[in-house]
Scaffold this motif. Structure first.
Motif, short mmCIF file in Angstrom:
data_model
loop_
_atom_site.label_atom_id
_atom_site.label_comp_id
_atom_site.label_asym_id
_atom_site.label_seq_id
_atom_site.Cartn_x
_atom_site.Cartn_y
_atom_site.Cartn_z
N LEU A 1 0.88 -1.17 0.00
CA LEU A 1 0.00 0.00 0.00
C LEU A 1 0.91 1.22 0.00
O LEU A 1 1.77 1.36 0.88
N VAL A 2 0.73 2.09 -0.99
CA VAL A 2 1.61 3.24 -1.17
C VAL A 2 0.78 4.52 -1.10
O VAL A 2 -0.27 4.63 -1.75
N LYS B 1 -0.12 8.66 -1.42
CA LYS B 1 -0.12 9.61 -2.54
C LYS B 1 1.27 10.20 -2.78
O LYS B 1 1.67 10.44 -3.92
N ASP B 2 2.03 10.39 -1.69
CA ASP B 2 3.37 10.97 -1.83
C ASP B 2 4.47 9.91 -2.04
O ASP B 2 5.65 10.22 -2.00
N GLY B 3 4.06 8.65 -2.27
CA GLY B 3 5.03 7.62 -2.63
C GLY B 3 5.60 6.80 -1.50
O GLY B 3 6.47 5.96 -1.73
N ARG B 4 5.14 7.01 -0.27
CA ARG B 4 5.64 6.23 0.86
C ARG B 4 4.95 4.88 0.93
O ARG B 4 3.73 4.79 0.79
N VAL B 5 5.72 3.83 1.16
CA VAL B 5 5.13 2.51 1.40
C VAL B 5 4.59 2.52 2.83
O VAL B 5 5.33 2.70 3.79
N LEU B 6 3.28 2.36 2.94
CA LEU B 6 2.61 2.41 4.24
C LEU B 6 2.48 1.04 4.88
O LEU B 6 2.49 0.92 6.11
N PHE B 7 2.33 0.02 4.06
CA PHE B 7 2.09 -1.33 4.57
C PHE B 7 2.45 -2.32 3.48
O PHE B 7 2.24 -2.04 2.30
N GLU B 8 3.01 -3.45 3.86
CA GLU B 8 3.29 -4.51 2.91
C GLU B 8 3.06 -5.85 3.59
O GLU B 8 3.18 -5.96 4.81
N ASP B 9 2.70 -6.82 2.79
CA ASP B 9 2.44 -8.14 3.35
C ASP B 9 2.53 -9.17 2.22
O ASP B 9 2.61 -8.81 1.04
N CYS B 10 2.50 -10.45 2.61
CA CYS B 10 2.47 -11.54 1.65
C CYS B 10 1.42 -12.55 2.11
O CYS B 10 0.87 -12.42 3.21
N ASN B 11 1.15 -13.52 1.27
CA ASN B 11 0.14 -14.53 1.60
C ASN B 11 0.53 -15.26 2.87
O ASN B 11 1.70 -15.57 3.10
N ARG B 12 -0.49 -15.57 3.67
CA ARG B 12 -0.30 -16.31 4.92
C ARG B 12 -1.41 -17.35 5.09
O ARG B 12 -1.93 -17.54 6.18
N VAL B 13 -1.77 -18.01 3.99
CA VAL B 13 -2.89 -18.95 4.02
C VAL B 13 -2.49 -20.37 4.39
O VAL B 13 -3.36 -21.21 4.62
N SER B 14 -1.22 -20.66 4.47
CA SER B 14 -0.77 -22.03 4.70
C SER B 14 -1.22 -22.58 6.05
O SER B 14 -1.30 -23.79 6.22
N GLY B 15 -1.57 -21.71 6.99
CA GLY B 15 -2.05 -22.16 8.30
C GLY B 15 -3.50 -22.59 8.28
O GLY B 15 -4.02 -23.04 9.30
N TRP C 1 -5.86 -2.97 7.31
CA TRP C 1 -4.91 -2.01 7.89
C TRP C 1 -5.33 -0.58 7.54
O TRP C 1 -5.33 0.30 8.40
N ALA C 2 -5.68 -0.36 6.29
CA ALA C 2 -6.06 0.98 5.84
C ALA C 2 -7.29 1.48 6.58
O ALA C 2 -7.36 2.65 6.97
N ALA C 3 -8.28 0.61 6.77
CA ALA C 3 -9.50 1.01 7.49
C ALA C 3 -9.20 1.43 8.91
O ALA C 3 -9.84 2.34 9.45
N GLU C 4 -8.21 0.79 9.52
CA GLU C 4 -7.86 1.08 10.91
C GLU C 4 -6.89 2.25 11.07
O GLU C 4 -6.84 2.86 12.14
N HIS C 5 -6.12 2.57 10.03
CA HIS C 5 -5.02 3.53 10.20
C HIS C 5 -5.08 4.78 9.32
O HIS C 5 -4.31 5.71 9.56
N LEU C 6 -5.93 4.80 8.31
CA LEU C 6 -5.94 5.94 7.40
C LEU C 6 -7.31 6.58 7.34
O LEU C 6 -8.32 5.88 7.25
N PRO C 7 -7.35 7.91 7.34
CA PRO C 7 -8.63 8.57 7.10
C PRO C 7 -9.11 8.30 5.68
O PRO C 7 -8.31 8.01 4.78
N GLU C 8 -10.40 8.42 5.46
CA GLU C 8 -10.99 8.11 4.16
C GLU C 8 -10.32 8.87 3.02
O GLU C 8 -10.07 8.31 1.96
N ALA C 9 -10.00 10.14 3.23
CA ALA C 9 -9.37 10.95 2.17
C ALA C 9 -8.02 10.38 1.74
O ALA C 9 -7.67 10.42 0.56
N GLU C 10 -7.26 9.84 2.68
CA GLU C 10 -5.96 9.25 2.34
C GLU C 10 -6.13 7.89 1.67
O GLU C 10 -5.33 7.53 0.80
N ARG C 11 -7.15 7.16 2.05
CA ARG C 11 -7.38 5.84 1.45
C ARG C 11 -7.65 5.96 -0.04
O ARG C 11 -7.13 5.19 -0.84
N LYS C 12 -8.48 6.91 -0.43
CA LYS C 12 -8.85 7.02 -1.85
C LYS C 12 -7.68 7.42 -2.73
O LYS C 12 -7.69 7.17 -3.94
#
Length: 159
Positions: free
Chosen positions: A32-33, A35-49, A63-74
């Protein structure tokens, strides 16, 4: 339109997919990047469990719903090694995230799985646009197809 910045983020997604594969999971990775180009969150698949909702795109939406205001999400962009599944597409839309850029498509994955003799998944292989509206979607990026396919071939051959 895919530019060099997009490609650099997709390269990181493919590296995350490799990390997932190395950990014994399905090879998918996402970022998740802002608007100004910062990587905010990254992850990979974790379904093997056994929890098959643990896709990186779903984790990004939560993560976005919990940490970013709506304006930043869009204005945020989700980069991913593979096109969102229907669950992740819906989560992306419900949370109100912006553009999606993916390296390999659902259509490609479906073809690769068939070539490998893998049985179809339990969820229909729909494209993002078949699930959500009003989202800019860019992909697949042809130059990454063989790299992504190689990860999936390695995953299915190991099963």
């Amino acid at each position: 339109m895919i530019d060099d910045t997009d490609k650099q983020h997709l390269i990181r997604c493919i590296a995350l997919a490799q990390e997932a594969l190395d950990d014994g999971d399905e090879p998918f990775g996402s970022l998740l990047v802002s608007k100004d180009g910062r990587v905010l969150f990254e992850d990979c698949n974790r379904v093997s469990g056994g929890d098959h909702t643990r896709h990186p795109e779903f984790a990004i939406a939560k993560w976005a719903a919990e940490h970013l205001p709506e304006a930043e999400r869009k204005d945020a962009v989700v980069y991913t090694s593979g096109e969102h599944c229907p669950m992740c597409s819906a989560a992306h839309a419900w949370v109100g995230l912006g553009r999606i850029v993916y390296a390999a498509s659902t259509k490609q994955f479906t073809q690769w799985r068939a070539e490998l003799g893998a049985k179809p998944g339990r969820v229909r292989p729909l494209s993002i646009q078949d699930v959500i509206d009003d989202t800019v979607v860019d992909g697949p990026v042809d130059e990454f197809a063989e790299r992504v396919k190689a990860l999936h071939v390695a995953h299915y051959r190991r099963k």
